[in-house]
Write a protein that holds these residues in place. Structure first.
Motif, short mmCIF file in Angstrom:
data_model
loop_
_atom_site.label_atom_id
_atom_site.label_comp_id
_atom_site.label_asym_id
_atom_site.label_seq_id
_atom_site.Cartn_x
_atom_site.Cartn_y
_atom_site.Cartn_z
N LEU A 117 -8.99 4.39 14.06
CA LEU A 117 -9.42 3.79 12.80
C LEU A 117 -8.24 3.24 12.01
CD1 LEU A 117 -12.03 6.48 11.67
CD2 LEU A 117 -12.43 4.35 12.93
N GLN A 118 -8.52 2.27 11.16
CA GLN A 118 -7.51 1.72 10.26
C GLN A 118 -7.63 2.44 8.92
OE1 GLN A 118 -7.99 -2.52 10.05
NE2 GLN A 118 -7.69 -2.80 12.24
N TRP A 119 -6.77 3.42 8.70
CA TRP A 119 -6.81 4.25 7.50
C TRP A 119 -6.09 3.54 6.36
CZ3 TRP A 119 -9.99 8.23 7.51
CH2 TRP A 119 -10.36 8.79 8.73
N THR A 120 -6.70 3.57 5.19
CA THR A 120 -6.07 2.99 4.00
C THR A 120 -6.13 4.03 2.88
OG1 THR A 120 -8.16 1.98 3.28
CG2 THR A 120 -6.68 0.61 4.62
N VAL A 121 -5.31 3.83 1.88
CA VAL A 121 -5.32 4.71 0.72
C VAL A 121 -6.64 4.52 -0.03
CG1 VAL A 121 -4.23 5.13 -1.53
CG2 VAL A 121 -2.82 4.73 0.49
N GLN A 122 -7.24 5.62 -0.47
CA GLN A 122 -8.47 5.55 -1.26
C GLN A 122 -8.06 5.33 -2.72
OE1 GLN A 122 -11.34 5.02 -2.86
NE2 GLN A 122 -12.38 5.90 -1.09
N PRO A 123 -8.33 4.15 -3.29
CA PRO A 123 -7.89 3.86 -4.66
C PRO A 123 -8.39 4.84 -5.73
CG PRO A 123 -8.60 1.85 -3.57
CD PRO A 123 -8.96 3.00 -2.67
N VAL A 124 -9.55 5.45 -5.50
CA VAL A 124 -10.07 6.41 -6.47
C VAL A 124 -9.19 7.66 -6.52
CG1 VAL A 124 -12.04 7.92 -6.99
CG2 VAL A 124 -12.42 5.56 -6.28
#
Length: 163
Positions: free
Chosen positions: A34-41
């Motif tokens: 998967l392409q993990w990204t930072v969760q802005p919340v």
């Protein structure tokens, strides 16, 4: 007949990301990256989503595999297929797993028998309203909504079940 759906991992600790991929890979019997990204919340956690294709019931298997980590927020959808209703699973820490039948437009559907049982058991309008909100998974939706918006425009991985 194959069906398809989406896994939305709205938030998971960084240390659990690889375990989530392994769990999805076990269900789909295919490698998952998967392409993990930072969760802005909540920048301390990560988010990812993937579309999948597989046989009917794969959505339930994915939800069961992911719920073993009670700290993650996720949703799994499965589109309707011939003779099989669609489904949506939502998991929120502290609230647990919600399962609902999903119509073609993505709305939660409540069957006739369940509606009759809710109407029979509700003793007041407030009780009826509360029971319907519970049957629709409203509390899960409310808690997940900020995490959903934060995923707009995020990368999506496409997966296919091998078996």
């Amino acid at each position: 007949m194959p069906t398809c759906g989406v896994v939305y991992v709205h938030s998971t600790p960084l240390a659990v990301c690889q375990h989530v991929e392994w769990a999805i890979a076990r269900v789909l019997t295919a490698p998952v990256n998967l392409q993990w990204t930072v969760q802005p919340v909540d920048p301390s956690v990560r988010r990812a989503e993937c579309s999948w294709t597989g046989r009917a019931g794969t959505g339930a298997e994915l939800a069961a595999a992911l719920r073993q980590w009670p700290m993650i927020r996720f949703e799994v959808t499965e589109e309707p297929s011939p003779g099989v209703d669609g489904e949506r699973f939502m998991h929120v820490p502290g609230r647990g797993l919600f399962h609902g039948v999903m119509g073609a437009s993505g709305d939660i559907q409540i069957g006739e028998d369940r509606l009759r049982a809710i109407m029979t058991s509700a003793r007041a309008p407030e009780a009826l309203s509360h029971a319907l909100e519970k049957a629709l998974g409203t509390a899960w939706d409310v808690e997940l909504e900020p995490y959903r918006y934060a995923g707009d425009g995020a990368p999506v991985t496409l997966l296919t079940r091998v078996g």
